[in-house]
Design a protein around this motif. Structure first.
Motif, PDB file in Angstrom:
ATOM      1  N   VAL A 264       1.028  -1.646  -0.078  1.00 39.19           N
ATOM      2  CA  VAL A 264      -0.123  -0.588  -0.057  1.00 39.19           C
ATOM      3  C   VAL A 264       1.019   1.437   0.067  1.00 39.19           C
ATOM      4  N   CYS A 265       0.769   2.455  -1.243  1.00 41.23           N
ATOM      5  CA  CYS A 265       1.744   3.486  -1.141  1.00 41.23           C
ATOM      6  C   CYS A 265       0.661   4.201  -0.979  1.00 41.23           C
ATOM      7  N   ALA A 266       0.265   4.984   0.384  1.00 44.62           N
ATOM      8  CA  ALA A 266      -0.692   5.926   0.625  1.00 44.62           C
ATOM      9  C   ALA A 266       0.372   7.048   0.767  1.00 44.62           C
ATOM     10  N   LEU A 267       1.630   6.650   1.797  1.00 41.29           N
ATOM     11  CA  LEU A 267       2.409   8.067   2.093  1.00 41.29           C
ATOM     12  C   LEU A 267       2.850   8.537   0.946  1.00 41.29           C
ATOM     13  N   PRO A 268       3.171  10.209   0.700  1.00 44.82           N
ATOM     14  CA  PRO A 268       3.749  10.165  -0.479  1.00 44.82           C
ATOM     15  C   PRO A 268       4.999  10.075  -0.660  1.00 44.82           C
ATOM     16  N   LEU A 269       5.333   9.651  -1.907  1.00 41.85           N
ATOM     17  CA  LEU A 269       6.171   9.170  -2.264  1.00 41.85           C
ATOM     18  C   LEU A 269       7.553  10.443  -2.844  1.00 41.85           C
ATOM     19  N   TYR A 270       6.999  11.846  -3.028  1.00 46.87           N
ATOM     20  CA  TYR A 270       8.077  12.717  -2.099  1.00 46.87           C
ATOM     21  C   TYR A 270       8.357  12.646  -1.215  1.00 46.87           C
ATOM     22  N   HIS A 271       8.585  11.898  -0.056  1.00 49.08           N
ATOM     23  CA  HIS A 271       8.605  11.887   1.234  1.00 49.08           C
ATOM     24  C   HIS A 271       9.860  10.808   1.544  1.00 49.08           C
ATOM     25  N   ILE A 272      10.377  11.078   1.619  1.00 43.94           N
ATOM     26  CA  ILE A 272      11.917  10.237   1.660  1.00 43.94           C
ATOM     27  C   ILE A 272      10.990   8.873   2.198  1.00 43.94           C
ATOM     28  N   PHE A 273      10.448   8.857   3.422  1.00 40.46           N
ATOM     29  CA  PHE A 273       9.818   7.382   3.906  1.00 40.46           C
ATOM     30  C   PHE A 273       8.866   6.479   2.382  1.00 40.46           C
ATOM     31  N   ALA A 274       8.700   6.803   2.090  1.00 38.77           N
ATOM     32  CA  ALA A 274       7.810   6.405   0.566  1.00 38.77           C
ATOM     33  C   ALA A 274       8.372   6.226  -0.562  1.00 38.77           C
ATOM     34  N   LEU A 275       9.429   7.213  -0.313  1.00 35.58           N
ATOM     35  CA  LEU A 275      10.497   6.985  -1.491  1.00 35.58           C
ATOM     36  C   LEU A 275      11.457   5.947  -1.974  1.00 35.58           C
ATOM     37  N   THR A 276      11.879   5.735  -0.879  1.00 34.26           N
ATOM     38  CA  THR A 276      12.373   4.083   0.016  1.00 34.26           C
ATOM     39  C   THR A 276      12.086   3.175  -0.603  1.00 34.26           C
ATOM     40  N   VAL A 277      11.074   3.157   1.296  1.00 33.65           N
ATOM     41  CA  VAL A 277      10.698   1.457   0.954  1.00 33.65           C
ATOM     42  C   VAL A 277       9.712   1.304   0.004  1.00 33.65           C
ATOM     43  N   CYS A 278       8.669   2.445  -0.019  1.00 34.31           N
ATOM     44  CA  CYS A 278       7.852   1.702  -1.566  1.00 34.31           C
ATOM     45  C   CYS A 278       8.189   1.759  -2.443  1.00 34.31           C
ATOM     46  N   ALA A 279       8.577   2.741  -3.535  1.00 34.14           N
ATOM     47  CA  ALA A 279       9.196   3.154  -4.378  1.00 34.14           C
ATOM     48  C   ALA A 279      10.560   2.270  -4.736  1.00 34.14           C
ATOM     49  N   LEU A 280      11.678   2.610  -4.561  1.00 32.51           N
ATOM     50  CA  LEU A 280      12.840   1.442  -3.957  1.00 32.51           C
ATOM     51  C   LEU A 280      12.954   0.731  -4.144  1.00 32.51           C
ATOM     52  N   LEU A 281      12.685   0.081  -2.938  1.00 34.27           N
ATOM     53  CA  LEU A 281      13.036  -0.709  -1.853  1.00 34.27           C
ATOM     54  C   LEU A 281      11.689  -1.845  -3.315  1.00 34.27           C
ATOM     55  N   GLY A 282      10.873  -1.275  -3.265  1.00 34.26           N
ATOM     56  CA  GLY A 282       9.834  -2.143  -3.379  1.00 34.26           C
ATOM     57  C   GLY A 282      10.003  -2.841  -4.793  1.00 34.26           C
ATOM     58  N   ALA A 283      10.741  -1.651  -6.128  1.00 36.24           N
ATOM     59  CA  ALA A 283      10.875  -2.258  -6.958  1.00 36.24           C
ATOM     60  C   ALA A 283      12.457  -3.948  -6.977  1.00 36.24           C
ATOM     61  N   HIS A 284      13.004  -3.407  -5.431  1.00 29.94           N
ATOM     62  CA  HIS A 284      13.667  -4.163  -5.891  1.00 29.94           C
ATOM     63  C   HIS A 284      13.357  -5.575  -5.063  1.00 29.94           C
ATOM     64  N   PHE A 285      12.107  -5.683  -4.329  1.00 29.57           N
ATOM     65  CA  PHE A 285      11.317  -6.751  -4.076  1.00 29.57           C
ATOM     66  C   PHE A 285      10.833  -7.072  -5.443  1.00 29.57           C
ATOM     67  N   GLY A 286      10.609  -6.836  -6.516  1.00 29.79           N
ATOM     68  CA  GLY A 286       9.373  -6.673  -7.742  1.00 29.79           C
ATOM     69  C   GLY A 286       7.868  -6.622  -6.867  1.00 29.79           C
TER      70      GLY A 286
END
Length: 563
Positions: A264-286
């Motif tokens: 669930v990516c409800a935290l804003p992606l411009y914020h460091i929390f969602a940027l790393t955990v959702c966008a980038l770690l998410g990509a790494h885990f597919g």
């Protein structure tokens, strides 16, 4: 503290190593391109029930990256992204990084004053902005270095019919797009997102030779001086934090087998929390990111959740609390939920207990800052109840609790939380003095937060050394509020503090001494609406005849808090 400088290692969960594969990738483009190849046919995101695969992200980001390069931007140029959680953000994020540029994340709710400062300070030469926020850019564009504007519409990547309907609804039914006219001249261009993608698809993006020590992000954070400053995050900083997080999460995620996770990516992606955990770690885990453009619409949010079986739910306390108090949320199926990560602000015990009762999945609280990419500590994922701590240091991370003289203090004694590890920023952008103030001679970053560590290595935050106010997980700095409010001609002096608030954790309270006796709360509230984004605006305004001061004339905020 003790003869053992790393007591936390003995309390790591089974399968979590003391060190992570922090050198697994030279750069974020390498990490992203590996994910694009490995997970090509998986859905990378779902937004308003429209999906893009990892192959789609690869092709679109390559096209946009090629188009940006065709504008003549030099390697290392800064490109601002000013969007909520929409597919265009993830495309633009990958495009900027892969083309060899630096991402400058911008809160789309900024006022023109706030936006101008960030664009000028970063030296951003291009910006990708959702048209809903273009009117703000219009107000300051003649005073910033931006030469290339990419203008996105809400429906760009939602499919032809749905995209047109959603865009029409946003513009004409919801009136979510204020009128704007971005000026065109010989030095400035405005291009629609779809046109940039189409043009770029006929070009070839040159592979940028990006290395570990190149800058990836300027992640802006507030400052005790009231001046927002950019935490300079290198590729190696962010890659390290992704791999540290992988080491911590992998043993738990192995329970899912080869199945794709939905995050669930409800935290804003411009914020460091969602940027790393959702966008980038998410990509790494597919994983598939379930993008929520407007998490404040709780009924709409819950309706979206009802269509998906989610596995991971990062959020801040206020969001957990709002959902836990919604009757329809409690009726959802949580059988797939494995991880609920809390961060950005303290998780309250009452919220954690409600969430656990409803979902059966405990909130695992962690701690980090923009300056640490962000994760520094996190609780074990096998906990079964609220711990009240921010957990243990991640692999390859050291936490020291120090006094004002820089000495380590004994276990159980409050001191400043200091962090050393590969995820710590290179410094503040163009601010060597500010950098020197927060970095110790032995390489620790001074967080400004006061905490205690127990004999096991668990850390608990007890107070904040700075006067920072935390509103729904966002930092608000009193000096910024005071500097801007003091410019009002009817204000003699003012002070801002944080007070407890049931909904947002804390709220801003403003104390004002007037020069104009006719100045009213409504007048000042209107002024603040013009100059601050929503979470910074004072919720309470109190007029006083005078403010408490020290012998040298410094306003004593601590006395205002106790009054």
């Amino acid at each position: 503290m003790s003869a053992n400088p790393t007591p936390w290692l003995a309390h790591y969960p089974p399968g979590v190593p003391p060190g992570a594969r922090i050198d697994a990738y030279r750069s974020l483009p390498e990490l992203l391109e590996h994910a694009f190849r490995r997970y090509a046919d998986r859905d990378a995101l779902c937004c308003m029930e429209s999906r893009l695969t990892y192959r789609d992200l690869e092709q679109m980001s390559e096209a946009l990256g090629a188009w940006l390069q065709s504008r003549g931007l030099e390697r290392g140029s800064r490109v601002a992204l000013m969007m909520p959680n929409v597919p265009q953000y993830l495309v633009a994020l990958a495009a900027v990084l892969r083309a060899g540029y630096v991402v400058v994340n911008v809160n789309p709710l900024y006022t023109a004053r706030e936006l101008e400062h960030q664009l000028r300070d970063s030296g951003a030469e291009a910006i990708v902005v959702l048209e809903n926020f273009a009117a703000t850019l219009e107000e300051c564009i003649d005073r910033v270095p931006v030469k290339h504007v990419v203008l996105a519409t809400i429906g760009d990547l939602l499919g032809w019919w749905k995209g047109r309907f959603v865009t029409f609804a946003a513009r004409h039914l919801g009136r979510m797009v204020p009128e704007f006219r971005l000026p065109l001249d010989g030095e400035r261009s405005v291009t629609h997102f779809a046109d940039a993608l189409e043009a770029g698809s006929r070009m070839t993006m040159k592979r940028a030779d990006v290395g570990p020590d190149d800058v990836a992000f300027l992640q802006y954070t507030g400052g005790t001086t009231g001046v927002s400053k950019g935490a300079t995050l290198l590729h190696r900083n962010v890659v390290a934090n992704i791999m540290q997080s992988e080491a911590w999460f992998a043993p738990t995620l192995q329970q899912l087998g080869s199945a794709q996770m939905t995050v669930v990516c409800a935290l804003p992606l411009y914020h460091i929390f969602a940027l790393t955990v959702c966008a980038l770690l998410g990509a790494h885990f597919g994983t598939m990111n379930l993008l929520i453009p407007n998490p404040r619409d709780i009924p709409g949010f819950v309706k979206t959740l009802s269509r998906h079986r989610v596995n991971m739910f990062p959020a801040v306390n206020t969001l957990f609390n709002a959902l836990a108090n919604d009757a329809n949320f409690a009726r959802l199926d949580f059988s797939g939920l494995r991880i609920s990560n809390g961060g950005g602000m303290a998780v309250q015990q009452a919220t954690a207990e409600k969430w656990l009762k409803i979902t059966g999945c405990p909130i695992v609280e962690g701690y980090g800052l923009s300056e640490t990419s962000p994760v520094a500590t996190v609780n074990r994922l096998d906990l079964t109840e609220f711990s009240g701590t921010i957990g243990l240091p991640l692999p390859d991370t050291e936490i020291a609790i120090r006094d004002d003289a820089g000495n380590n203090v004994p276990f159980g004694t409050p001191g400043e939380i200091c962090i050393r590890g590969p995820q710590v920023m290179a410094g503040y952008w163009n601010r060597p003095d500010e950098t020197a103030n927060v970095m110790t001679a032995d390489g620790f970053f001074k967080s400004g937060d006061i905490g205690v560590m127990d004999e096991r290595g668990y850390v608990r935050i007890v107070d904040r050394k700075k006067d920072m106010i935390l509103v729904s997980g966002f930092n608000v700095y009193p000096n910024e509020i005071e500097q801007v409010v003091s410019l009002h001609p009817g204000v003699l002096e003012c002070a801002a503090i944080g007070i407890p608030d049931e909904k947002s954790g804390e709220a801003v309270k403003l104390f004002v001494v007037k020069t104009d006796p006719t100045l009213s709360e409504d007048d000042l509230a209107g002024y603040c609406r013009e100059n601050f984004t929503a979470y910074k605006r004072p919720k309470y305004i109190e007029f006083r005849d005078e403010l408490p001061k020290s012998n040298v004339g410094k306003i004593l905020r601590r006395e205002l808090r106790s009054s």
